[in-house]
Write a protein that holds these residues in place. Structure first.
Motif, short mmCIF file in Angstrom:
data_model
loop_
_atom_site.label_atom_id
_atom_site.label_comp_id
_atom_site.label_asym_id
_atom_site.label_seq_id
_atom_site.Cartn_x
_atom_site.Cartn_y
_atom_site.Cartn_z
N UNK A 102 0.89 -1.22 0.00
CA UNK A 102 0.08 0.09 0.11
C UNK A 102 0.81 1.16 -0.27
N UNK A 103 1.69 1.26 0.72
CA UNK A 103 2.84 2.49 1.00
C UNK A 103 3.58 2.60 -0.54
N UNK A 104 4.04 1.45 -0.80
CA UNK A 104 5.05 1.41 -2.21
C UNK A 104 4.09 1.96 -3.30
N UNK A 105 2.99 1.23 -3.53
CA UNK A 105 2.24 1.24 -4.76
C UNK A 105 1.30 2.62 -4.79
N UNK A 106 0.53 2.81 -3.67
CA UNK A 106 -0.19 4.18 -3.64
C UNK A 106 -0.17 5.11 -2.59
N UNK A 107 0.99 4.98 -2.01
CA UNK A 107 1.28 6.02 -0.95
C UNK A 107 0.37 6.14 0.06
N UNK A 108 -0.26 4.86 0.51
CA UNK A 108 -1.36 5.00 1.40
C UNK A 108 -0.80 4.15 2.94
N UNK A 109 -0.85 4.46 4.01
CA UNK A 109 -0.52 3.72 5.35
C UNK A 109 -1.89 3.16 5.77
N UNK A 110 -1.98 1.76 5.76
CA UNK A 110 -3.05 0.98 6.04
C UNK A 110 -2.93 0.81 7.52
N UNK A 111 -4.18 1.20 8.45
CA UNK A 111 -4.34 0.90 9.67
C UNK A 111 -4.78 -0.41 9.89
N UNK A 112 -5.85 -0.72 9.12
CA UNK A 112 -6.57 -2.01 9.31
C UNK A 112 -7.06 -2.59 7.86
N UNK A 113 -7.00 -3.85 7.97
CA UNK A 113 -7.62 -4.56 6.68
C UNK A 113 -8.32 -5.86 6.83
N UNK A 114 -9.28 -6.13 6.14
CA UNK A 114 -10.23 -7.30 6.29
C UNK A 114 -9.98 -8.33 5.32
N UNK A 115 -9.57 -9.36 5.66
CA UNK A 115 -9.30 -10.43 4.48
C UNK A 115 -10.76 -10.87 4.03
N UNK A 116 -11.07 -10.73 2.67
CA UNK A 116 -12.23 -11.31 2.06
C UNK A 116 -12.08 -12.61 1.70
N UNK A 117 -11.14 -12.86 1.05
CA UNK A 117 -10.97 -14.30 0.59
C UNK A 117 -9.52 -14.58 0.21
N UNK A 118 -9.26 -15.94 -0.15
CA UNK A 118 -8.04 -16.22 -0.73
C UNK A 118 -8.41 -16.91 -2.08
N UNK A 119 -7.93 -16.32 -3.26
CA UNK A 119 -8.33 -16.63 -4.54
C UNK A 119 -7.04 -17.96 -4.79
N UNK A 126 -0.11 -23.40 -7.92
CA UNK A 126 -0.33 -23.02 -6.63
C UNK A 126 0.03 -21.55 -6.47
N UNK A 127 -0.81 -20.81 -6.69
CA UNK A 127 -0.26 -19.20 -6.46
C UNK A 127 -1.51 -18.59 -6.02
N UNK A 128 -1.53 -18.44 -4.67
CA UNK A 128 -2.85 -18.03 -4.09
C UNK A 128 -2.73 -16.41 -3.94
N UNK A 129 -3.87 -15.56 -4.19
CA UNK A 129 -3.90 -14.21 -3.99
C UNK A 129 -4.77 -14.02 -2.72
N UNK A 130 -4.25 -13.09 -1.79
CA UNK A 130 -5.09 -12.79 -0.70
C UNK A 130 -5.59 -11.22 -0.98
N UNK A 131 -7.01 -11.20 -0.77
CA UNK A 131 -7.79 -10.02 -0.94
C UNK A 131 -8.30 -9.44 0.29
N UNK A 132 -7.98 -8.35 0.44
CA UNK A 132 -8.43 -7.38 1.53
C UNK A 132 -9.19 -6.07 1.13
N UNK A 133 -10.27 -6.19 1.99
CA UNK A 133 -11.05 -4.68 2.04
C UNK A 133 -10.47 -3.71 2.80
N UNK A 134 -9.68 -2.42 2.48
CA UNK A 134 -9.30 -1.66 3.26
C UNK A 134 -10.04 -0.40 3.44
#
Length: 195
Positions: A102-119, A126-134
């Motif tokens: 988040x800091x590198x790509x979009x310049x945002x500091x994340x305080x909390x994130x909710x795991x939505x799913x692992x795709x 075997x290449x999982x993507x962890x999806x978070x709502x921030x």
């Protein structure tokens, strides 16, 4: 009735690169399954009221620019991934990657994130993507800090605009499309999916 868990198949690494490996999994009946395994990634759905953040990034696999959810690698090398996988702390590592990416790509500091799913990619990959709502984030004083060679811009979209970009084929990572249209947007913007 006692149910015995099947032992995992015996595994033999037949190729190892910087970010991936090919392993053979010996089955009880003598067959061998070949699997490509690589470290997981994270994707973030930044929500700010009725807005969603997408990045536009040059991607060699599409030979051009692509709209994407911000994200990146959880591990920079195969060995770090292998160690974490063996001790079973991948989600902890994924949460750390959310902070970093988040800091590198979009310049945002994340305080909390909710795991939505692992795709999951599929049976033989075997290449999982962890999806978070921030929702809880702040702008970093120094802005984005992309890795050398990354060409990334950001833009906030309305939910209707996100749907339009997906329908127009401007988002090529189809796992992200599935998570957006199947899980996140119906939950967050149900009025767009009402019959």
């Amino acid at each position: 009735m006692d149910v015995m868990e099947a032992a995992p198949p015996a595994e033999c690494r037949v190729y190892s690169g910087k970010l991936g490996e090919v392993v053979h999994l010996a089955q009880a009946d003598g067959r061998v399954f070949e699997v490509f395994r690589r470290p997981p990634g994270v994707r973030m759905v930044f929500l700010d009221g009725d807005r969603m953040l997408l990045t536009e990034e040059y991607r060699s696999e599409v030979n051009g620019y692509d709209l994407r959810l911000p994200g990146g690698k959880v591990f920079d090398d195969l060995e770090s991934f292998t160690q974490a996988r063996l001790v079973g702390n991948l989600e902890v590592a994924a949460r750390r990657a959310v902070q970093r990416e988040a800091l590198e790509e979009v310049g945002l500091i994340v305080s909390d994130a909710e795991l939505v799913t692992i795709a999951r990619a599929g049976a033989t990959v075997e290449w999982d993507l962890y999806y978070y709502i921030v929702r809880d984030f702040a702008e970093a004083q120094d802005g984005p800090q992309p890795e050398e060679g990354e060409q990334i811009t950001t833009r906030w979209f309305s939910p209707v605009e996100v749907l339009a970009t997906v329908r127009a084929g401007h988002v090529s990572e189809w796992r992200s499309v599935g998570v957006l249209l199947g899980l996140v947007m119906p939950r967050e913007f149900p009025h767009l999916f009402a019959c």
